[in-house]
Design a protein around this motif. Structure first.
Motif, mmCIF file in Angstrom:
data_model
loop_
_atom_site.group_PDB
_atom_site.id
_atom_site.type_symbol
_atom_site.label_atom_id
_atom_site.label_comp_id
_atom_site.label_asym_id
_atom_site.label_seq_id
_atom_site.Cartn_x
_atom_site.Cartn_y
_atom_site.Cartn_z
ATOM 1 N N ASN A 1 0.829 -1.210 0.000
ATOM 2 C CA ASN A 1 0.000 0.000 0.000
ATOM 3 C C ASN A 1 0.862 1.258 0.000
ATOM 4 O O ASN A 1 0.407 2.335 0.345
ATOM 5 C CB ASN A 1 -0.990 0.007 1.164
ATOM 6 C CG ASN A 1 -0.312 0.049 2.507
ATOM 7 O OD1 ASN A 1 0.893 -0.134 2.600
ATOM 8 N ND2 ASN A 1 -1.084 0.307 3.554
ATOM 9 N N MET B 1 3.074 2.317 1.914
ATOM 10 C CA MET B 1 3.277 2.976 3.197
ATOM 11 C C MET B 1 4.752 3.333 3.364
ATOM 12 O O MET B 1 5.099 4.225 4.135
ATOM 13 C CB MET B 1 2.835 2.024 4.307
ATOM 14 C CG MET B 1 2.014 2.656 5.376
ATOM 15 S SD MET B 1 0.773 3.722 4.697
ATOM 16 C CE MET B 1 0.024 4.287 6.136
ATOM 17 N N VAL C 1 -3.524 7.906 -2.614
ATOM 18 C CA VAL C 1 -4.703 8.006 -1.746
ATOM 19 C C VAL C 1 -5.758 6.999 -2.201
ATOM 20 O O VAL C 1 -6.320 6.250 -1.402
ATOM 21 C CB VAL C 1 -5.256 9.447 -1.764
ATOM 22 C CG1 VAL C 1 -6.600 9.513 -1.077
ATOM 23 C CG2 VAL C 1 -4.270 10.392 -1.107
ATOM 24 N N ARG D 1 -4.559 3.466 -1.380
ATOM 25 C CA ARG D 1 -4.660 3.054 0.026
ATOM 26 C C ARG D 1 -6.100 2.872 0.462
ATOM 27 O O ARG D 1 -6.375 2.115 1.394
ATOM 28 C CB ARG D 1 -3.965 4.077 0.918
ATOM 29 C CG ARG D 1 -2.456 4.006 0.776
ATOM 30 C CD ARG D 1 -1.770 4.988 1.693
ATOM 31 N NE ARG D 1 -0.366 5.110 1.335
ATOM 32 C CZ ARG D 1 0.295 6.245 1.346
ATOM 33 N NH1 ARG D 1 -0.319 7.366 1.701
ATOM 34 N NH2 ARG D 1 1.566 6.271 1.010
ATOM 35 N N ALA D 2 -7.017 3.567 -0.199
ATOM 36 C CA ALA D 2 -8.425 3.350 0.129
ATOM 37 C C ALA D 2 -8.837 1.931 -0.251
ATOM 38 O O ALA D 2 -9.781 1.382 0.304
ATOM 39 C CB ALA D 2 -9.292 4.374 -0.593
ATOM 40 N N MET E 1 -4.847 -1.519 5.803
ATOM 41 C CA MET E 1 -3.767 -2.132 6.567
ATOM 42 C C MET E 1 -4.075 -2.112 8.055
ATOM 43 O O MET E 1 -4.561 -1.118 8.589
ATOM 44 C CB MET E 1 -2.463 -1.376 6.305
ATOM 45 C CG MET E 1 -1.269 -1.999 7.005
ATOM 46 S SD MET E 1 0.262 -1.449 6.251
ATOM 47 C CE MET E 1 1.419 -2.590 6.988
#
Ligand SMILES: Nc1ncnc2c1ncn2[C@@H]1O[C@H](COP(=O)(O)OP(=O)(O)OP(=O)(O)O)[C@@H](O)[C@H]1O
Ligand SMILES: [Mg+2]
Lengths: 280, 420
Positions: free
Chosen positions: A79, A81, A109, A112-113, A117
């Motif tokens: 993702n 991160m 964005v 990650r949506a 996690m």
């Protein structure tokens, strides 16, 4: 809601093949996530070496391996991160649904949506229990009304097996919960935004056996609609919940395959030693 | 085996305990010393300044003869003449001119004005004899408060024997009274200490700090948020960081010069105004706020950011919904510290002309004003004995202002404090 989903690379919702719990290793499932030659560096130090891994949709993939072998690092690549860590550099490619998530046009964005996690350490917001879960749906505009938001929050807490314990104190701070409850709150927060993929970094490390069993049940249910990658230190857990297992050792992916095969007939000696408790 | 267990400390352990005890004593001694200095300072200032609460008044009977007034133009009447007449009537044996001047000097030069106010307030008094309390002059006030030694040779004191004689007579028939000193809290500066007040400096300081806060808080906090949460960390950001730290250490007078050349001479903003004063103080407060705000942003655990980002919050949402609220108490504390420094600044305000003699209370940020520390500086520089008292009193007001600000900061912090 629709905007965010539409703008995402076309991740197939229903996959053509094999929903059976223990997939036959011989059957090639079209993977949802494909990592190719992934190298990760923290400054000069290389944490992952040439990882190539395919993760099938609607299955649970377990990442196992001794502490410090790079499981969290790999998870955080999926993702993006790791973008947050200044000294971290990722090479190679990771595709989700055929789209390179490290391509320069990718919107993290949106990514990650869709790729939620759950972190190794529970990290609830210092806000109310309700707010913790409601925040995601609210920023993504998933609820049209207050009542709908309430429903989403309750459904998510229910799925995470926490609702019964907190339904009468939804306004208490999330940080006032016990460690295990906090972890379930974080799970509820993650599923409230309905990601396609859920990355779980040792979600049960702070839980008692009963809560662990509940989370494992949840993972099993979620598998129908989500693709899950779980890091765990418990061999039993990996065996119980996952269909596929990947064994990491010192930054390398040693072996990957159907869980049954890894635990009963590991091909690599290091895997053999790890699962029988001789290294790690 | 059980013989090995002992809870009697070894000599080595005893030595460690002793060193701990010694350290505690050093710590306590340091605190006592610091408190001692504080008490000494506040005590001496308080002792010197407390007298300002009271002002000496002299009670006189004044005849308001109707023929001295033109009903259409009350203002034009010779009020100070009436006061002088009353004084002469009180002490009829004073004949020579020098003595008379001394006699008139018992009351403040503003005594006529005080009488006028009274008559204007109630014109019916005209034609009768009234009793009025007139402000005593600063020397008389100082003498009454016991701060002039009677036993000094006459040539060494500001209050001469005749005056002492008159005062004793006035005291004998209870015509000398001490009343609450409203003038000090309700008027601006004056050449006459007994008329000088703190209000214009207080309001000036308030306006100046208001401008300073409204400019420096948003700019400082936004700069800190950008640098900490958004800016890439590279050589440029390091350079900016070093420069901000250096800026925080620049002597304040330099900012005053900058304000003089840029705000006054280039932009032509009004000289001596709280607007310019606030802008100059904002220049020196911004670095302080940036540094404090960055520190409190850095103290927010990264896991909070990860939590928000991992569910698809943008960086702005993460920052303003989660990180900034947690850092807010720290930012406020830092800002108040910066503001407290700004409150005490004198030099840059002098540079931009806020040192002017301001009698009127400023009504806006554009009018000429002075500030508390500058007023203190001006009074401390005045030769009149009575200004010593006022200087100390002004310092007390300044410290009170500070205490109020700090209380405000504590309340705000309590209000916004969230734990993580
Ligand atoms: N932020 C970081 N900065 C520098 N090095 C890091 C960072 N995070 C991880 N590493 C290093 O990368 C390697 C892999 O770490 P990682 O956290 O992925 O291990 P892990 O497999 O998740 O271990 P554990 O099971 O203990 O959680 C370790 O050697 C670690 O020291
Ligand atoms: Mg880890």
């Amino acid at each position: 809601m629709s905007k965010i989903v539409e703008s995402l690379p076309n991740i197939p919702e229903v996959l053509p093949l094999d929903p059976a719990p223990q997939a036959d290793p011989a059957v090639r499932v079209k993977p949802l996530i494909t990592a190719r030659n992934v190298n990760v560096f923290y400054g000069q130090k290389q944490a992952l070496q040439n990882i190539s891994l395919e993760v099938p949709a609607n299955q649970v993939t377990a990442l196992i391996g001794p502490s410090g072998c790079g499981k969290t690092t790999f998870l955080r690549c999926i993702n993006r991160m790791n973008d947050l860590i200044d000294i971290c550099r990722v090479e190679g490619s990771i595709e989700i649904g055929g789209q390179d998530i490290y391509h320069k046009d990718v919107d993290v964005v949106t990514l990650r949506a869709q790729v939620g996690m759950v972190f190794q350490k529970p990290n609830p917001f210092p806000k109310s229990i309700f707010e913790n879960v409601a925040y995601g749906p609210r920023i993504h505009g998933l609820a049209a009304s207050k009542a709908e938001l309430q429903d989403i929050v309750e459904a998510s807490l229910e799925k995470a097996g926490l609702l019964a314990e907190v339904h009468d104190r939804m306004n208490a701070p999330g940080t006032s919960l016990s460690g295990g409850q906090q972890q379930r709150l974080c799970i509820a927060r993650t599923i409230a935004v309905e990601p396609k993929i859920i990355l779980m970094d040792e979600p049960c490390s702070a839980l008692d056996p009963i809560a662990t069993a509940r989370i494992e049940e949840l993972i099993d249910e979620l598998r129908e609609n989500y693709t899950i990658i779980i890091v765990t230190h418990s061999m039993q857990q990996a065996a119980r919940v996952s269909q596929r297992t990947a064994f990491f050792h010192m930054g390398e992916l040693v072996e990957e395959g159907a869980t049954e095969q890894i635990f009963t007939a590991p091909r690599d000696e290091r895997t053999q030693s790890y699962i029988t408790g001789r290294i790690g | 085996m059980t013989d090995d267990f002992t809870i009697i400390p070894t000599p080595h352990t005893r030595r460690r305990h002793k060193s701990e005890l010694r350290f505690q004593w050093y710590g306590k001694a340091a605190i006592i010393a610091a408190l001692g200095f504080l008490v000494l300072m506040i005590g001496s200032i308080g002792y010197k300044g407390v007298g300002v609460i009271y002002q000496t008044k002299i009670e006189l009977d004044i005849q308001l003869n109707a023929d001295a007034f033109d009903p259409a133009q009350l203002r034009k009447a010779d009020f100070s003449g009436l006061v002088k007449t009353a004084l002469r009537a009180r002490f009829p044996d004073v004949k020579n001119r020098r003595q008379k001047r001394r006699l008139y000097g018992l009351v403040s030069s503003d005594a006529g004005f005080e009488l006028r106010k009274m008559v204007e307030g109630n014109p019916n008094l005209i034609g009768s004899t009234i009793k009025i309390q007139l402000t005593a002059s600063d020397d008389i006030d100082t003498f009454i408060k016991g701060k002039i030694d009677k036993n000094l040779p006459e040539s060494d004191r500001r209050v001469k024997d005749v005056e002492i004689n008159w005062i004793e007579k006035l005291q004998a028939d209870n015509s000398v009274v001490q009343v609450f000193n409203t003038a000090f809290f309700t008027s601006g500066d004056s050449r006459e200490p007994e008329l000088a007040g703190i209000l214009s400096a207080l309001v000036g300081s308030f306006f100046t700090l208001l401008v300073c806060f409204l400019l420096s808080f948003p700019i400082g906090v936004l700069a800190a948020i950008y640098l900490e949460e958004f800016a890439p960390k590279n050589r440029w950001s390091d350079l900016i960081e070093i420069n901000i730290n250096n800026l925080a250490a620049v002597p304040s007078i330099v900012f005053g010069l900058l304000g003089l050349t840029i705000f006054l001479n280039t932009f032509g903003l009004p000289r001596s105004s709280p607007l310019v004063g606030g802008m100059v103080l904002a220049l020196m407060t911004i670095p302080t706020i940036i540094i404090a705000s960055r520190a409190s942003l850095r103290a927010v655990p990264p896991s909070i950011r990860e939590a928000a980002l991992s569910i698809g919050a943008t960086r702005v949402q993460t920052t303003f919904h989660h990180v900034a609220p947690l850092a807010l108490p720290g930012m406020l504390t830092g800002s108040i510290v910066g503001m407290a420094q700004a409150l005490g600044e004198t030099a840059p305000l002098i540079m931009i002309g806020m040192v002017a003699f301001i009698v009127d209370v400023p009504a806006s940020i554009l009018e000429p004003a002075t500030a508390l520390p500058v007023q203190i500086f001006l009074w401390a520089d005045s030769p009149e004995r009575a200004f010593v008292e006022r200087t100390s009193a002004a310092i007390i007001v300044l410290l009170g202002f500070l205490v109020v600000m700090n209380l405000g900061a504590i309340l705000l912090r309590k209000k916004f404090e969230q734990r993580f």
